[in-house]
Design a protein around this motif. Structure first.
Motif, short mmCIF file in Angstrom:
data_model
loop_
_atom_site.label_atom_id
_atom_site.label_comp_id
_atom_site.label_asym_id
_atom_site.label_seq_id
_atom_site.Cartn_x
_atom_site.Cartn_y
_atom_site.Cartn_z
N SER A 176 30.47 24.96 -32.98
CA SER A 176 31.84 24.51 -33.20
C SER A 176 31.90 23.04 -33.59
O SER A 176 32.88 22.59 -34.16
N GLY A 177 30.86 22.27 -33.26
CA GLY A 177 30.87 20.85 -33.59
C GLY A 177 30.28 20.54 -34.94
O GLY A 177 30.05 19.37 -35.25
N LEU A 178 30.01 21.55 -35.76
CA LEU A 178 29.35 21.32 -37.05
C LEU A 178 30.04 22.11 -38.14
O LEU A 178 30.30 23.31 -37.99
N THR A 179 30.38 21.43 -39.22
CA THR A 179 30.86 22.11 -40.42
C THR A 179 29.64 22.55 -41.22
O THR A 179 28.91 21.71 -41.73
N LEU A 180 29.41 23.85 -41.29
CA LEU A 180 28.15 24.34 -41.83
C LEU A 180 27.97 24.04 -43.31
O LEU A 180 26.85 23.85 -43.77
N GLY A 181 29.07 24.00 -44.07
CA GLY A 181 28.95 23.80 -45.51
C GLY A 181 28.16 22.56 -45.87
O GLY A 181 27.12 22.64 -46.55
N PRO A 182 28.60 21.36 -45.47
CA PRO A 182 27.83 20.15 -45.79
C PRO A 182 26.42 20.17 -45.23
O PRO A 182 25.48 19.68 -45.89
N ALA A 183 26.21 20.74 -44.05
CA ALA A 183 24.86 20.78 -43.46
C ALA A 183 23.93 21.64 -44.30
O ALA A 183 22.77 21.28 -44.54
#
Length: 888
Positions: free
Chosen positions: A200-207
């Motif tokens: 929940s603490g990470l926006t997967l797209g940019p990662a």
């Protein structure tokens, strides 16, 4: 120095120019993609540099040891490399000691540890020297800290909040690991599974973008990470081999736990008993590693070649056993010294050696499988036992081999190793290292974490003293002289366009500017702001970052409030003392049962509560005229009161009459070409519903009807009006219609097109306070409803004063003269009774409107001085308007 001056100074820095350009050219989604691509590219290049540097230095070390005596060259290079690495870390970046992954994990958990360009550079150079000089460590682990540090450094050049910066650091860590192994999926999974432990603490797209670009750049420029080149025949799996893969998982789990315990013990022993500096400790580890490798077979001098021979099954069981024992103890010694280097590569070597041993045993007993398959499964199992990341372990080995036949044995061994390791010892190696350093990570955020749960809109001050961009320097000087503030936000048509400080005014004389110069020519543009939706942690980050005491809060470019450090401290104090629970029962929130929305094209919002169908046409005409002149949107609300015995959200209501009233507002808006929003609220308390609307819709001005008198004991203007004057965060204009207007409007049906009320002759008493000043500022918009406006400015003074001071009258007249092409008459009057003088003046000059100020503080003195507005409204047949400034 004021907070505006500090903002002004910060805007002069080139870094802030980059922020401004980036935020203007790129939308948030595009900016996130751009940042992810940039982070992936930079991390990929860093991974290539690291791989090339380690390869070159390690190759030179192996080559030199073959030409010259190995027992002399290898320990010497180890000592020299250890001294140089230790000095570099101790002198420039102590944070780069060790693998760096615990450091990144703590930073992502909110611990304020340094991650910047300096850390990235020192970690890169230190790892090249340490690993290249023969310490039994890997280069893949440090790429996580290098990538995270580069991402943190990049985040300082673009507009960021603490939460967004945390996401960029996570992207950098993923890109770093992906560049180290050429395994983009494993890079993202490791960040989620081990570093964040919460998706929940990470926006997967940019990662994902950063991770894939990092892997691609590394592979294109640096080649494969592990040159296994396995043929399809080198991997096999059958059902009867499952017990041996379970056995491999058990061995990996037990030995992996022993391995991590050994590293933790070595770190403690170095800190407590080895009384020497970091350079000497790493040099000692380099000496031991050099001597050990010198007496081992020559193939052990090249870690990459040894690992590939174990995986492909070319070595015998003696070689695998020696490789496991040697790497087991030498890695513990090297990692315990604090040398910069990772444990990923040693874990893979240990796992492949252990798997090769189990594979040889299985082949000798059953003759069914291949030792190379066990070596690959062992890599994932031992990696999982050390890092406690089973999903990453499976994916990272699969991405290296890209063979689906390996997935099932790899999963069996890894899951068993994870379960056994967790049973033997709780927590990963990185958590234990952090605990040994005195850092205890929070497993979850507490429910009462006010900094991450409360928004700026919940605690900001909605009443802000501002100046207009059209004001002159002379007017600004007067405003500064009457206020304790050392700076003001500057608005133009409701938009925040800059700030002006005392320093700006002090520099005016150096530029030889006249007093008639507009303040827009000397103010500081593009001030730093926050949004209402920003959390208090984001606000506090910016306050600390730029050393400010307060920040403007904007919605788009519209100023909706200001937030200070004191507001944050007060909110935290209220939460700690549970003050909200002590304030007693609150009225239940109102409920919106009907609403319409027009395009949000205005520079502000004007709220009109509609209740009386008889006066609604005149009120709407006045509101549309003001909205048209100020380029505002019109927000019309009709409040339906229900019994307190039920919730407003559950009470059945009929909205037919209310909708007809709101449709009248929509027709008036179309005539004036003003955007009109409407809503019907069901509530227990009318003023509470209006205050909720002001807060939710970020209202700048409220215009509502007023009876002109009240019979309620203890009230000044009436229950609803008193509440709004005291608590409304915006400008308030109350209108008590005169007889001419009400009689005229009574003849019309509410559904008819109302004509503009007859409001030509305006009387504006001037007392010098903020409310009278605000009334003068609103007057150009208010008189838009007039056909032939005529304005009289009067000032009532006591007869004992002598010569009257008409400075306030002259300033107001000068202001109106620049904005209106209408007659403005100044009328200083001496009288002992303000109310009697104004009533006589209004009747004598047949005024249509009297505009009065009504402050919060002035209301408290009405028992002494008398309720002047009510007396005027009761005695005059003309329209009376009360103006209360938001800043009063």
């Amino acid at each position: 120095m004021s907070y505006f001056s500090l903002i002004q100074n910060s805007l002069l820095k080139p870094k802030n120019s980059v922020r401004a350009i980036a935020s203007q050219l790129l939308r948030p989604k595009r900016l996130a993609i751009f940042e992810a691509c940039l982070i992936g590219l930079v991390c990929g290049l860093a991974g290539v540099v690291l791989k090339t540097g380690v390869g070159w230095l390690g190759g030179w070390r192996v080559y030199t040891s073959l030409i010259l005596p190995g027992w002399l060259i290898l320990p010497s290079i180890g000592i020299l490399g250890g001294l140089l690495t230790g000095f570099l870390i101790e002198r420039f970046a102590p944070e780069t000691a060790g693998s760096g992954i615990p450091h990144v994990k703590a930073s992502l958990s909110g611990i304020p540890l340094a991650l910047n360009g300096r850390v990235a550079v020192v970690k890169l150079i230190g790892t090249i020297i340490a690993v290249g000089s023969g310490l039994t460590l890997g280069r893949q682990g440090p790429t996580v800290q290098i990538g995270a540090s580069l991402a943190a450094w990049i985040s300082h050049w673009v507009p960021t909040s603490p939460e967004y910066r945390r996401q960029l650091i996570a992207c950098g860590a993923a890109a770093g690991l992906a560049a180290g192994f050429n395994a983009p999926i494993a890079g993202v999974l490791f960040v989620v599974e081990e570093l964040l432990q919460d998706i929940s603490g990470l926006t997967l797209g940019p990662a994902i973008i950063a991770s894939f670009i990092g892997a691609v750049v590394s592979q294109l420029l640096g080649g494969q990470s592990l040159n296994l080149n396995l043929a399809e025949s080198n991997i096999s799996f059958s059902a009867e081999e499952i017990p041996f893969y379970i056995l491999l998982g058990i061995f990996a789990g037990l030995l992996g736990s022993l391995f991590t315990s050994g590293i933790v013990i070595a770190l403690k022993l170095n800190r407590r008993y080895l009384k020497m500096g970091l350079p000497l400790r790493i040099a000692l580890a380099g000496l031991i590693c050099g001597l050990a490798v010198a007496v081992l077979p020559v193939s052990f001098r090249n870690n990459t070649g040894l690992r590939e021979s174990l995986v492909t099954g070319d070595g015998n069981w003696q070689t695998s056993l020696i490789a496991f024992i040697a790497h087991f103890f030498l890695t513990i010694i090297a990692a315990g010294s604090g040398a910069p280097g990772g444990l990923f590569a040693p874990s893979l070597v240990l796992g492949s050696a252990l798997g090769h041993l189990v594979g040889i045993m299985e082949v000798n007993l059953l003759g069914a499988g291949l030792a190379s398959t066990y070596a690959l499964a062992g890599m994932g199992a031992f990696f999982c036992a050390v890092c406690r990341a089973p999903i990453t372990a499976v994916v990272i080995v699969f991405e290296i081999t890209t063979d689906f036949k390996l997935v099932l044995p790899l999963m069996i061994s890894s899951v068993v190793a994870y379960l056994v390791a967790e049973k033997a010892e709780k927590g990963s190696l990185y958590d234990q290292i952090l605990e040994g350093s005195g850092i205890q990570l929070k497993k979850e955020k507490p429910d009462n974490d006010i900094l991450n749960t409360v928004k700026a809109a919940d605690v900001m001050q909605r009443r802000v003293e501002t100046l207009s961009a059209q004001m002159t320097l002379d007017e600004a000087i007067v405003a500064f002289s009457r206020s304790h503030h050392r700076g003001f936000p500057v608005l133009n048509e409701g938009k925040l366009v800059g700030i002006i400080t005392q320093r700006d005014l002090a520099n005016v004389s150096e530029r030889s500017l006249s007093g008639e110069t507009l303040i827009s020519e000397v103010m500081t543009t593009q001030p730093l702001t926050v949004f209402p939706e920003d959390t208090l942690s984001e606000v506090l980050y910016r306050l600390n970052r730029y050393n400010l005491s307060r920040l403007p809060v904007t919605e788009g470019r519209r100023l909706v409030g200001i937030i200070t450090r004191s507001d944050i401290i007060r909110a935290e104090s209220d939460r700690l003392t549970n003050e909200e629970a002590q304030m007693g029962p609150h009225p239940e929130k109102s409920y919106v049962v009907y609403q319409t929305r027009a395009p949000s094209t205005g520079q502000g919002r004007l709220l009109v509560p509609l209740a009386n169908p008889q006066t609604a046409p005149a009120l709407l005409e006045l509101a549309c005229a003001v909205a048209f002149q100020k380029n505002y949107e019109l927000e019309c609300v009709q409040v339906m009161l229900v019994s307190r015995r039920g919730s407003p959200a559950e009470m059945p209501v009929r909205t037919a009459k209310s909708r007809r009233l709101l449709q009248m507002a929509e027709r008036a808006g179309r005539r004036w070409k003003v955007p009109v929003h409407t809503q019907i609220r069901v509530a227990h308390d009318m003023p509470q519903a209006i205050l909720e609307t002001i807060k939710e819709r970020h209202i700048d001005l409220i215009l509502m009807g007023w009876k002109g008198s009240t019979k309620t004991p203890g009230r000044i203007f009436g229950a609803a009006v008193d509440t709004l004057i005291r608590q409304a965060s915006c400008d308030v204009v109350l209108v008590k219609w005169g007889k001419k207007v009400t009689e005229k409007d009574n003849l019309e049906s509410p559904n008819c097109n109302a004509q503009s009320p007859t409001l030509n002759r305006w009387l504006v008493p001037m007392a010098g306070g903020p409310n009278a000043q605000r009334a003068v500022q609103l007057l150009p918009a208010l008189v838009a409803v007039s056909r032939k406006p005529e304005i009289r400015l009067c000032q009532v003074q006591q007869p004992s004063i002598g010569q009257p001071d008409i400075t306030v009258l002259e300033q107001a007249s000068k202001f109106l003269g620049r904005r209106l092409n209408v007659p403005v008459i100044q009328m200083p009057i001496c009288s002992s009774s303000v109310a009697d003088a104004l009533i006589d003046l209004a009747q004598k000059n047949q005024c249509d409107v009297v505009v009065l100020g009504a402050s919060r503080e002035g209301m408290l003195q009405q028992t002494i001085k008398g309720n002047i507005p009510e007396e005027i409204a009761r005695s005059c047949n003309c329209t009376v308007m009360l103006v209360r400034s938001a800043a009063a």
